[in-house]
Design an enzyme around this catalytic site. Structure first.
Site, PDB file in Angstrom:
ATOM      1  N   ASP A  52       0.727  -0.879  -0.115  1.00 29.41           N
ATOM      2  CA  ASP A  52       0.425   0.474   0.155  1.00 29.41           C
ATOM      3  C   ASP A  52       0.559   0.975  -0.438  1.00 29.41           C
ATOM      4  O   ASP A  52       1.993   1.292   0.117  1.00 29.41           O
ATOM      5  CB  ASP A  52      -1.214  -0.559   1.336  1.00 29.41           C
ATOM      6  CG  ASP A  52      -0.296  -0.055   2.325  1.00 29.41           C
ATOM      7  OD1 ASP A  52       0.864   0.362   2.051  1.00 29.41           O
ATOM      8  OD2 ASP A  52      -0.765  -1.080   3.560  1.00 29.41           O
ATOM      9  N   ASP A  54       1.569   4.899   1.445  1.00 27.95           N
ATOM     10  CA  ASP A  54       1.423   6.059   2.378  1.00 27.95           C
ATOM     11  C   ASP A  54       1.610   7.260   2.154  1.00 27.95           C
ATOM     12  O   ASP A  54       2.317   7.593   2.076  1.00 27.95           O
ATOM     13  CB  ASP A  54       1.209   5.731   4.043  1.00 27.95           C
ATOM     14  CG  ASP A  54       1.655   3.907   4.590  1.00 27.95           C
ATOM     15  OD1 ASP A  54      -0.106   3.913   5.355  1.00 27.95           O
ATOM     16  OD2 ASP A  54       2.341   3.324   4.466  1.00 27.95           O
ATOM     17  N   ASP A 128      10.546   4.267  11.735  1.00 18.43           N
ATOM     18  CA  ASP A 128      11.162   3.339  12.553  1.00 18.43           C
ATOM     19  C   ASP A 128      12.837   3.360  12.090  1.00 18.43           C
ATOM     20  O   ASP A 128      13.812   3.153  12.900  1.00 18.43           O
ATOM     21  CB  ASP A 128      10.753   2.075  12.735  1.00 18.43           C
ATOM     22  CG  ASP A 128       9.981   1.958  11.830  1.00 18.43           C
ATOM     23  OD1 ASP A 128       9.922   2.393  10.142  1.00 18.43           O
ATOM     24  OD2 ASP A 128       8.915   0.665  11.961  1.00 18.43           O
TER      25      ASP A 128
HETATM   26  P1  ATP Z   1       4.335  -2.696   4.568  1.00 19.50           P
HETATM   27  O1  ATP Z   1       3.438  -2.109   5.002  1.00 19.50           O
HETATM   28  O2  ATP Z   1       4.439  -3.113   4.367  1.00 19.50           O
HETATM   29  O3  ATP Z   1       4.236  -4.125   6.012  1.00 19.50           O
HETATM   30  P2  ATP Z   1       5.988   0.132   5.932  1.00 19.50           P
HETATM   31  O4  ATP Z   1       7.014   0.069   6.663  1.00 19.50           O
HETATM   32  O5  ATP Z   1       4.805   0.203   5.093  1.00 19.50           O
HETATM   33  O6  ATP Z   1       5.593  -1.677   5.523  1.00 19.50           O
HETATM   34  P3  ATP Z   1       3.109   0.777   7.856  1.00 19.50           P
HETATM   35  O7  ATP Z   1       3.234  -0.255   9.212  1.00 19.50           O
HETATM   36  O8  ATP Z   1       2.381   0.245   6.332  1.00 19.50           O
HETATM   37  O9  ATP Z   1       4.600  -0.428   7.287  1.00 19.50           O
HETATM   38  O10 ATP Z   1       3.555   1.669   8.325  1.00 19.50           O
HETATM   39  C1  ATP Z   1       4.250   2.629   7.343  1.00 19.50           C
HETATM   40  C2  ATP Z   1       4.992   3.500   8.282  1.00 19.50           C
HETATM   41  O11 ATP Z   1       5.050   4.347   8.697  1.00 19.50           O
HETATM   42  C3  ATP Z   1       6.776   2.536   8.536  1.00 19.50           C
HETATM   43  O12 ATP Z   1       7.443   2.840   7.228  1.00 19.50           O
HETATM   44  C4  ATP Z   1       7.462   3.628   9.330  1.00 19.50           C
HETATM   45  O13 ATP Z   1       7.743   4.934   8.061  1.00 19.50           O
HETATM   46  C5  ATP Z   1       6.047   4.198  10.324  1.00 19.50           C
HETATM   47  N1  ATP Z   1       5.618   3.458  11.041  1.00 19.50           N
HETATM   48  C6  ATP Z   1       4.779   2.187  11.197  1.00 19.50           C
HETATM   49  N2  ATP Z   1       4.721   1.919  12.208  1.00 19.50           N
HETATM   50  C7  ATP Z   1       5.668   2.704  13.251  1.00 19.50           C
HETATM   51  C8  ATP Z   1       6.982   2.421  14.428  1.00 19.50           C
HETATM   52  N3  ATP Z   1       6.147   1.552  15.449  1.00 19.50           N
HETATM   53  N4  ATP Z   1       7.191   3.080  14.959  1.00 19.50           N
HETATM   54  C9  ATP Z   1       7.697   4.127  13.926  1.00 19.50           C
HETATM   55  N5  ATP Z   1       7.703   4.639  12.591  1.00 19.50           N
HETATM   56  C10 ATP Z   1       6.474   3.771  12.270  1.00 19.50           C
HETATM   57 MG    MG Z   2       3.011   0.752   4.441  1.00 17.90          MG
END
Ligand code: ATP
Ligand code: MG
Length: 488
Positions: A52, A54, A128
């Site tokens: 997805d 963001d 993160d």
């Molecule tokens: P995926 O969607 O492939 O699982 P993602 O990196 O997009 O990976 P998400 O959970 O969708 O993960 O979160 C979007 C973004 O928000 C992350 O890339 C990160 O920058 C931030 N983020 C999410 N969770 C955390 C956290 N627990 N601590 C700090 N930043 C976070």
């Molecule tokens: Mg994501």
């Protein structure tokens, strides 16, 4: 901070779905800054297909609402963000955040409230991993890199921003995210993380809500590299935190099921994430069945009770939703039916709603060397390929063999009446008796939990779903508090 040309990083607006471009364009037109951030940018740079996208902006959630009107919903109280519906998709739009104020962190350092708007520089430091902190403006063909994230992508390194110990204390779920991204991307984990990532600090996960941990476990199961992440979960001590009674041992059955899950995902097949829970909890379930059998409980009742017990214990770590619990118990119950079906019920069983899952489970058991399936996995596999006439003959053959083995059994009474008797008994009863509905109080508590927006499946994959705010409620998970025995 470096401003890079997006095209040099392998990015182009043409790769992006119109939903995310619409959101970026509308915010920009209204005079705000808007970027794609997180997994979307990271995965595109790695040549992967993002799950997805963001967005992040300097507009506050209410300003985002002004821009999108009825297409926008503000969700979350403690971690407010905007959900924007764009075409058939939902895009999460977060506002740049500043560091949380002291007053809103717990005594253990966990962040409890987080609606402190800030600048993009402050926002990046809150993310993160470096690789998740790249800001991509597709219309300007720009990528903003505040922390040499592009280097980390090139060197395939997973690096936490800031002091790893502090970042894990702020949000222990980052430990799971570390292993998930390392496995999914095949990245190596930065030494600074490895230095502090001991089984002791995984204890911090005890303070995370079991609802949130369930969501995280699902992400681990469905990311397509379950087989790779499992040994890591054991090595880093996360396994014990996630699974109360499942020995940290990857049995041939678990391994086969994990590989099968990954394979299905790689070819775009759907998977039911509860299925893997059924696999993981199978051994504890059998042991519990044996326990009740040894107390003289009749097999059907022993299985029903064992199922409830095992799931109740697991709920101290990850709360499996009720519909998924029912699925798991039905898959287990199907094992008994498929193993020793009454001939006249064979045809009906093969069109039962739970047949497919039950059969897949049986075949996985059999192919991983479980002798207790008595070849019935293959039998059912063949059965499904037969014509109506052939099926009739197969059932008649089965019936003869069954009668023969019954006669044999009558001559030599089973020595091993205890072991797994509960599971192998040929009783046909209702598949799963639903446990009594939760008490009004616990139902209310659960629905309040469900309303916590970031914890809900709707927020899955977004900043909200992983946010420290979800750990506000301290959950009592002392296993000694969970009593085995009748729950009704
Ligand atoms: P995926 O969607 O492939 O699982 P993602 O990196 O997009 O990976 P998400 O959970 O969708 O993960 O979160 C979007 C973004 O928000 C992350 O890339 C990160 O920058 C931030 N983020 C999410 N969770 C955390 C956290 N627990 N601590 C700090 N930043 C976070
Ligand atoms: Mg994501």
């Amino acid at each position: 901070m470096q401003t890079l040309r997006a095209s040099k990083c392998g990015l182009s607006a043409a790769q992006l779905p119109s939903s995310i471009l619409d959101v970026i364009d509308a915010l920009t037109k209204a005079g705000y800054e808007a970027y794609i951030v997180g997994g979307g940018v990271r995965d595109l740079m790695l040549g992967l297909n993002p799950k997805d996208y963001d967005a992040v902006t300097n507009a506050t959630p209410s300003q985002v609402k002004e821009v999108f009107g009825r297409r926008c919903r503000i969700i979350g109280r403690r971690f407010e963000l905007a959900h924007v519906y764009s075409g058939r998709e939902l895009i999460e739009v977060a506002t740049f955040r500043a560091p949380p104020k002291k007053a809103v962190t717990s005594s253990a350092g966990m962040i409890l409230r987080d609606n402190n708007w800030g600048t993009i520089e402050q926002d990046f430091a809150r993310r993160d991993f470096s690789i998740n902190a790249l800001y991509y403006q597709p219309r300007k063909n720009e990528v903003l890199d505040f922390c040499d994230a592009v280097d980390d992508i090139q060197h395939k390194t997973l690096r936490l921003l800031g002091d790893p110990m502090l970042r894990f204390e702020e949000d222990p779920v980052r430990m799971l995210r570390t292993l998930r991204f390392a496995a999914k991307l095949n990245f190596s984990i930065d030494e600074k993380i490895l230095d502090i990532f001991t089984p002791e600090i995984t204890q911090l996960l005890r303070d995370v809500s079991p609802h949130r941990l369930y969501d995280e476990s699902q992400k681990l199961f469905t990311m397509g590299h379950l087989n790779r992440v499992m040994p890591m979960l054991i090595e880093f001590g996360i396994w014990r935190q996630l699974f109360a009674d499942i020995p940290p041992d990857i049995t041939p059955f678990i391994e086969r099921a994990a590989k099968n899950t990954d394979q299905r995902i790689s070819i775009g097949k759907t998977i039911n994430p509860a299925f893997f829970y059924a696999v993981l909890l199978w051994k504890p379930f059998l042991e519990r069945c044996d326990f009740y059998a040894s107390k003289g409980v009749v097999p059907a009742e022993a299985r029903a009770q064992a199922g409830l017990d095992v799931l109740k214990r697991q709920a101290t770590r990850t709360i499996i939703p009720r519909f998924a619990e029912t699925f798991i118990r039905e898959v287990w119950e199907m094992q008994t039916r498929l193993l020793n079906p009454k001939p006249q019920q064979i045809e009906a069983l093969s069109s039962h709603a739970r047949f497919r899952a039950g059969f897949d489970f049986l075949l996985l058991r059999e192919k991983s060397g479980d002798q207790n399936t008595q070849g019935m996995g293959i039998w059912w596999e063949n059965y499904q390929t037969l014509t109506a006439d052939e099926r009739e003959r197969a059932i008649a053959d089965y019936n003869r063999q069954r009668a023969k083995s019954r006669r044999k059994a009558a001559q030599a009474p089973a020595e091993d009446s205890k072991a797994h008797a509960a599971v192998q008994q040929a009783e046909i009863e209702p598949l799963v008796n639903e446990p009594e509905p939760r008490s009004r109080r616990s139902r209310k508590a659960r629905s309040a939990e469900d309303r916590r927006p970031a914890a809900s499946a709707a927020a899955e994959g977004g900043i909200g779903a992983d946010h420290p705010i979800l750990k506000r409620k301290r959950v009592q998970r002392d296993l000694s508090q969970v009593v085995f025995g009748p729950t009704r």
